[in-house]
Design a protein around this motif. Structure first.
Motif, short mmCIF file in Angstrom:
data_model
loop_
_atom_site.label_atom_id
_atom_site.label_comp_id
_atom_site.label_asym_id
_atom_site.label_seq_id
_atom_site.Cartn_x
_atom_site.Cartn_y
_atom_site.Cartn_z
N ILE A 180 11.39 -31.50 10.74
CA ILE A 180 12.31 -30.43 10.34
C ILE A 180 13.68 -30.68 10.97
N GLY A 181 14.73 -30.41 10.22
CA GLY A 181 16.09 -30.43 10.74
C GLY A 181 16.82 -29.17 10.31
N ALA A 182 17.84 -28.79 11.05
CA ALA A 182 18.57 -27.55 10.71
C ALA A 182 19.96 -27.57 11.32
N TRP A 183 20.88 -26.91 10.62
CA TRP A 183 22.23 -26.73 11.16
C TRP A 183 22.84 -25.45 10.58
N GLY A 184 23.51 -24.69 11.44
CA GLY A 184 24.24 -23.50 11.03
C GLY A 184 25.36 -23.25 12.02
N ASN A 185 26.17 -22.26 11.75
CA ASN A 185 27.32 -21.99 12.62
C ASN A 185 26.92 -21.65 14.05
N TYR A 186 25.69 -21.15 14.24
CA TYR A 186 25.24 -20.75 15.58
C TYR A 186 24.01 -21.52 16.05
N PHE A 187 23.67 -22.60 15.38
CA PHE A 187 22.59 -23.47 15.84
C PHE A 187 22.86 -24.88 15.32
N ASP A 188 22.48 -25.87 16.12
CA ASP A 188 22.76 -27.26 15.73
C ASP A 188 21.50 -28.10 15.65
N SER A 189 20.34 -27.45 15.61
CA SER A 189 19.07 -28.18 15.53
C SER A 189 17.96 -27.20 15.13
N TRP A 190 16.81 -27.75 14.77
CA TRP A 190 15.66 -26.91 14.46
C TRP A 190 15.22 -26.15 15.70
N GLN A 191 15.27 -26.77 16.85
CA GLN A 191 14.85 -26.09 18.08
C GLN A 191 15.74 -24.88 18.37
N ALA A 192 17.05 -25.03 18.15
CA ALA A 192 17.98 -23.92 18.37
C ALA A 192 17.76 -22.80 17.35
N LEU A 193 17.46 -23.16 16.10
CA LEU A 193 17.16 -22.14 15.10
C LEU A 193 15.85 -21.44 15.42
N GLN A 194 14.85 -22.20 15.85
CA GLN A 194 13.59 -21.59 16.28
C GLN A 194 13.82 -20.51 17.33
N ALA A 195 14.66 -20.84 18.30
CA ALA A 195 14.93 -19.89 19.38
C ALA A 195 15.56 -18.61 18.83
N LEU A 196 16.48 -18.74 17.89
CA LEU A 196 17.10 -17.55 17.29
C LEU A 196 16.07 -16.74 16.49
N LEU A 197 15.23 -17.43 15.74
CA LEU A 197 14.22 -16.74 14.96
C LEU A 197 13.23 -15.99 15.85
N ASN A 198 13.04 -16.49 17.06
CA ASN A 198 12.11 -15.87 17.99
C ASN A 198 12.79 -14.91 18.96
N GLY A 199 14.05 -14.55 18.66
CA GLY A 199 14.68 -13.45 19.39
C GLY A 199 15.76 -13.80 20.38
N ASP A 200 16.10 -15.09 20.54
CA ASP A 200 17.19 -15.44 21.46
C ASP A 200 18.53 -14.90 20.95
N THR A 201 19.46 -14.68 21.86
CA THR A 201 20.77 -14.18 21.49
C THR A 201 21.65 -15.32 20.96
N LEU A 202 22.67 -14.95 20.18
CA LEU A 202 23.57 -15.94 19.61
C LEU A 202 24.44 -16.57 20.70
N PRO A 203 24.84 -17.83 20.51
CA PRO A 203 25.84 -18.41 21.41
C PRO A 203 27.13 -17.61 21.33
N ASP A 204 28.00 -17.80 22.31
CA ASP A 204 29.25 -17.04 22.39
C ASP A 204 30.21 -17.37 21.26
N SER A 205 30.18 -18.59 20.78
CA SER A 205 31.13 -18.98 19.72
C SER A 205 30.42 -19.78 18.64
N ALA A 206 31.01 -19.74 17.45
CA ALA A 206 30.45 -20.46 16.31
C ALA A 206 31.02 -21.87 16.22
N SER A 207 30.27 -22.77 15.63
CA SER A 207 30.74 -24.14 15.39
C SER A 207 31.36 -24.21 14.00
#
Length: 270
Positions: A13-40
């Motif tokens: 799996i791969g993923a990219w969005g304004n607030y995540f740069d990997s599948w692992q980072a998206l997983q963390a958001l889906l599981n309730g982690d807070t957004l980074p301070d700034s968008a890419s």
């Protein structure tokens, strides 16, 4: 009449969005982690040579970055994969540019922008950059893009017995098309799927097309404003209902997606 059950394994799996740069980072958001301070602003996929990368529009960079991550996750060479790329509306900024230019007094188009305006530009950049000689399909299905592309990829995977890369991507929509689609978020997501009989580790997925319509997409467990906005506004981000299942340790679940006015597609993840 019984619908045929299709089966495959998700190996990467791969993923990219304004607030995540990997599948692992998206997983963390889906599981309730807070957004980074700034968008890419956008990814810079290293697999595209520097000169071409500077000219590549955002949809291309989204699709290629996500696809590359998925191949690394699955530990597979890109040139071993058949590809399916899908976007709800494609590159709307370039669509707007083309229409405005051709409707103006001076109709000279930028060769680079014309080259990038075709719907299969991301697939072209990917196959050229990775020296992939296998088939690469490009799909557009507006709000049903995710379900149509998944069906296309899984049918190819099972019928041809080959691993398949399927990549979903959509960039913010040009202002002139906002009345049609209000998306203002960049999103890309990629899956590497193998035939069910392949001797590899992966999440088993079975798929059935049903002769009963489904009007609404599955409800996400995650209710954050960012994830909810992605899911509702970005056609490619409808895959988040499947990604959310993959993000759980015990990911046994069944969901159904709209496919057409008369059909739906059910996914059983085990």
């Amino acid at each position: 009449m019984h619908a045929k059950e299709l089966k495959c394994k998700v190996a990467g799996i791969g993923a990219w969005g304004n607030y995540f740069d990997s599948w692992q980072a998206l997983q963390a958001l889906l599981n309730g982690d807070t957004l980074p301070d700034s968008a890419s602003k956008g990814p810079k996929p290293a697999v595209i040579p520097a000169n071409e990368r500077r000219r590549a529009p955002l949809p291309v960079r989204l699709a290629v970055e996500s696809s590359w991550q998925a191949t690394q996750s699955a530990n597979v060479s890109p040139d071993a994969l058949t590809c399916v790329f899908v976007s709800g509306l494609g590159d709307t900024d370039l669509t707007d540019y083309m229409c405005r230019t051709l409707a103006s007094e001076h109709k000279e188009l930028s060769p680079t922008k014309f080259h990038n305006s075709v719907h299969n530009a991301p697939a072209g950049y990917w196959t050229i950059s990775t020296h992939t000689m296998s088939a690469a399909n490009s799909v557009a299905g507006y709000q049903q893009s995710v379900s149509l592309a998944l069906l296309e990829a899984i049918i190819q995977c099972e019928s041809e017995g080959v691993p398949v890369l399927v990549t979903f991507y959509d960039a913010p929509v040009a202002d002139v098309l906002q009345p049609i689609l209000s998306n203002q978020q960049a999103f890309a997501f990629s899956l590497i799927i193998y035939p069910d009989a392949a001797d590899i580790e992966g999440v088993a997925l079975s798929v059935t097309v049903q002769n009963t319509p489904v009007e609404k997409w599955p409800t996400l467990r995650n209710t954050s404003d960012y994830i909810s906005s992605l899911y509702s506004d970005n056609p490619s981000a409808r895959v988040l209902c499947l990604a959310e299942i993959f993000s759980q340790p015990n990911n046994n679940a069944t969901i159904a997606m709209p496919l057409s006015k008369a059909t739906s597609i059910a996914f059983n993840c085990v």
